[in-house]
Design an enzyme around this catalytic site. Structure first.
Site, PDB file in Angstrom:
ATOM      1  N   HIS A 127       8.939   1.056   7.739  1.00  0.00           N
ATOM      2  CA  HIS A 127       8.715   2.138   7.878  1.00  0.00           C
ATOM      3  C   HIS A 127       8.198   3.193   8.801  1.00  0.00           C
ATOM      4  CE1 HIS A 127       8.871  -0.089   3.539  1.00  0.00           C
ATOM      5  NE2 HIS A 127       9.197   1.585   3.498  1.00  0.00           N
TER       6      HIS A 127
ATOM      7  N   ASP B  74       4.625  -2.088   8.377  1.00  0.00           N
ATOM      8  CA  ASP B  74       5.450  -3.126   7.900  1.00  0.00           C
ATOM      9  C   ASP B  74       6.227  -3.819   9.645  1.00  0.00           C
ATOM     10  OD1 ASP B  74       7.886  -1.014   7.290  1.00  0.00           O
ATOM     11  OD2 ASP B  74       7.870  -2.112   5.800  1.00  0.00           O
TER      12      ASP B  74
ATOM     13  N   HIS C 181      -1.028   1.108  -3.342  1.00  0.00           N
ATOM     14  CA  HIS C 181       0.020   1.932  -3.672  1.00  0.00           C
ATOM     15  C   HIS C 181       1.289   0.395  -3.258  1.00  0.00           C
ATOM     16  CE1 HIS C 181       3.430   4.466  -2.519  1.00  0.00           C
ATOM     17  NE2 HIS C 181       4.187   3.717  -4.041  1.00  0.00           N
TER      18      HIS C 181
ATOM     19  N   ASP D 269       3.109  -0.653  -0.893  1.00  0.00           N
ATOM     20  CA  ASP D 269       4.210   0.400  -1.538  1.00  0.00           C
ATOM     21  C   ASP D 269       5.008  -0.998  -1.364  1.00  0.00           C
ATOM     22  OD1 ASP D 269       6.043   2.255  -2.507  1.00  0.00           O
ATOM     23  OD2 ASP D 269       7.257   2.754  -0.462  1.00  0.00           O
TER      24      ASP D 269
ATOM     25  N   ALA E 226      14.124   0.922  -0.034  1.00  0.00           N
ATOM     26  CA  ALA E 226      13.302   0.772  -1.066  1.00  0.00           C
ATOM     27  C   ALA E 226      12.082   0.587  -1.173  1.00  0.00           C
ATOM     28  CB  ALA E 226      14.597   0.849  -2.350  1.00  0.00           C
ATOM     29  N   GLY E 227      10.670   0.591  -0.979  1.00  0.00           N
ATOM     30  CA  GLY E 227       9.825  -0.165  -1.054  1.00  0.00           C
ATOM     31  C   GLY E 227       9.939  -1.172   0.359  1.00  0.00           C
TER      32      GLY E 227
END
Length: 381
Positions: A245, A242, A57, A268, A303-304
């Site tokens: 998230h 990370d 992903h 992501d 956003a990702g």
């Protein structure tokens, strides 16, 4: 002897466990069981040898978007992630117009056929406006099986995964269609209840798109999708490790309930991964990256990410204190199995591609080999 390499002295992580002072023999582009006498030896004493990472992903990197970049830009993004240990990368798209997505699918399917990417992942447009995250709400649509089939067909056999809000009209039928065509149906960007999620799993869904993110939280009276996804042995849960998230306790909770065999670390990642702070476009939406955290300019949604899998590995080992073999399962073996490529990548076994990551004692990435060739040479000064 030029076709042979003996990587020796390292902690080698195999499916059966850790081999101390082990070695991996590479002949050409494959891992083999033996090397001729006098084959060159690379001394990696004190290092870890693990399989190349598999990112199922990923939206881009190195300043390049998989959703909108040219072929050369996509290759630049893929190379950026290879430099960080991800020797196998799936190209993920964010929500767009259907005609645009089918065009992109046809274009990038050629890169998959050439082996540059490991297939395509459609994250949107079949997701919930209630949990849209960094997707353009004006382009979202219900998962009509005919339209889902249109995207799959456009990918010419290279569609690997479609993320769906399965509670929407057409969601369950779309899950069944994807399962019938050998494409992963992933539950994500969803506002589903516990019961609706169970129904989708029973219909054939097998992956949770970035568990916890873009879905209702776990409640004691309304457990929602998280409980259903964690408890079911048929589901593999994606985790973005990370530090932004997920709280470490949430990651530990997922590992405890799903177990290492049902976790897949993903990035992501968006364009800024491996590139730096600044302004970017994610599909049709503008993103600002500050201190390596990506957020929409309007709305401030995450956003990702700017994550690379070498950082996810190091964090898992040093902060989350996960056993190294469990990290290897989550970052290499499990995604390889899901993508149907475990016969070639995902473990350090004879006969497989020589895709290898070298980490030092502090779990910093020091070397990357893909198909027998060093992308990052661990012996370079």
């Amino acid at each position: 002897m030029a076709d042979h390499k003996v990587l020796a002295g390292a902690h080698v992580v195999l499916p059966t466990g850790i081999v101390e002072n082990g070695r991996v023999i590479v002949t050409g582009d494959r891992i083999t069981g033996a090397a001729p006498e006098g084959a060159p030896v690379v001394d990696l004493t004190g290092h870890w040898l693990v399989p190349g990472f598999v990112d199922m992903h990923n939206h881009g990197g190195g300043g390049a978007s998989f959703t909108s970049g040219t072929v050369d830009e996509v290759l630049k993004g893929v190379h950026t992630h290879r430099l960080h240990g991800a020797t196998t990368v799936v190209a993920s798209f964010v929500t767009g117009e259907m005609d645009f997505l089918t065009h992109r699918a046809g274009m990038l399917s050629e890169l998959a056929e050439q082996g540059e990417i490991a297939g395509l992942h459609f994250e949107g447009p079949f997701i919930s406006p209630c949990r849209k995250g960094a997707h353009d709400e004006t382009l979202l649509r219900h998962p009509d099986p005919a339209e889902v089939r249109k995207l799959v067909d456009a990918a010419r056999g290279q569609a690997k995964m479609v993320t769906l809000a399965t509670e929407l009209p057409g969601g369950i039928d779309s899950v069944r269609l994807l399962a019938e065509h050998g494409v992963i149906a992933a539950i994500g960007h969803t506002d589903a209840t516990y019961e609706q999620t169970v129904q989708a799993i029973d219909a054939g869904a097998t992956v949770a798109t970035h568990l916890y993110n873009a879905m209702p939280g776990l409640g004691h009276r309304a457990p929602g999708p998280i409980a259903a996804l964690l408890e079911d042995e048929r589901i593999t849960v994606e985790l973005i490790n990370d530090g932004t998230h997920l709280h470490p306790a949430a990651l530990e909770f997922a590992f405890h309930h799903a177990g290492p065999a049902r976790v897949a670390f993903i990035t992501d990642a968006m364009d800024a991964a491996g590139f730096g702070d600044g302004r970017y476009m994610l599909g049709t939406l503008e993103v600002e990256v500050k201190d390596s955290v990506a957020r929409l300019v309007e709305g401030d949604s995450i956003a990702g990410s700017t994550l690379t899998l070498d950082r996810a590995f190091k964090r898992a080992a040093t902060i989350d204190r996960l056993p190294v073999p469990a990290i290897v399962e989550a970052i290499s073996a499990n995604p390889a199995r899901l993508l149907g490529v475990y016969d070639r990548v995902g473990s350090l076994e004879p006969g497989k591609d020589a895709d290898i990551a070298v980490l030092d004692a502090e779990f910093n990435l020091r070397g990357v080999m893909r198909k027998g060739e060093w992308i990052v040479d661990p012996t370079a000064a």
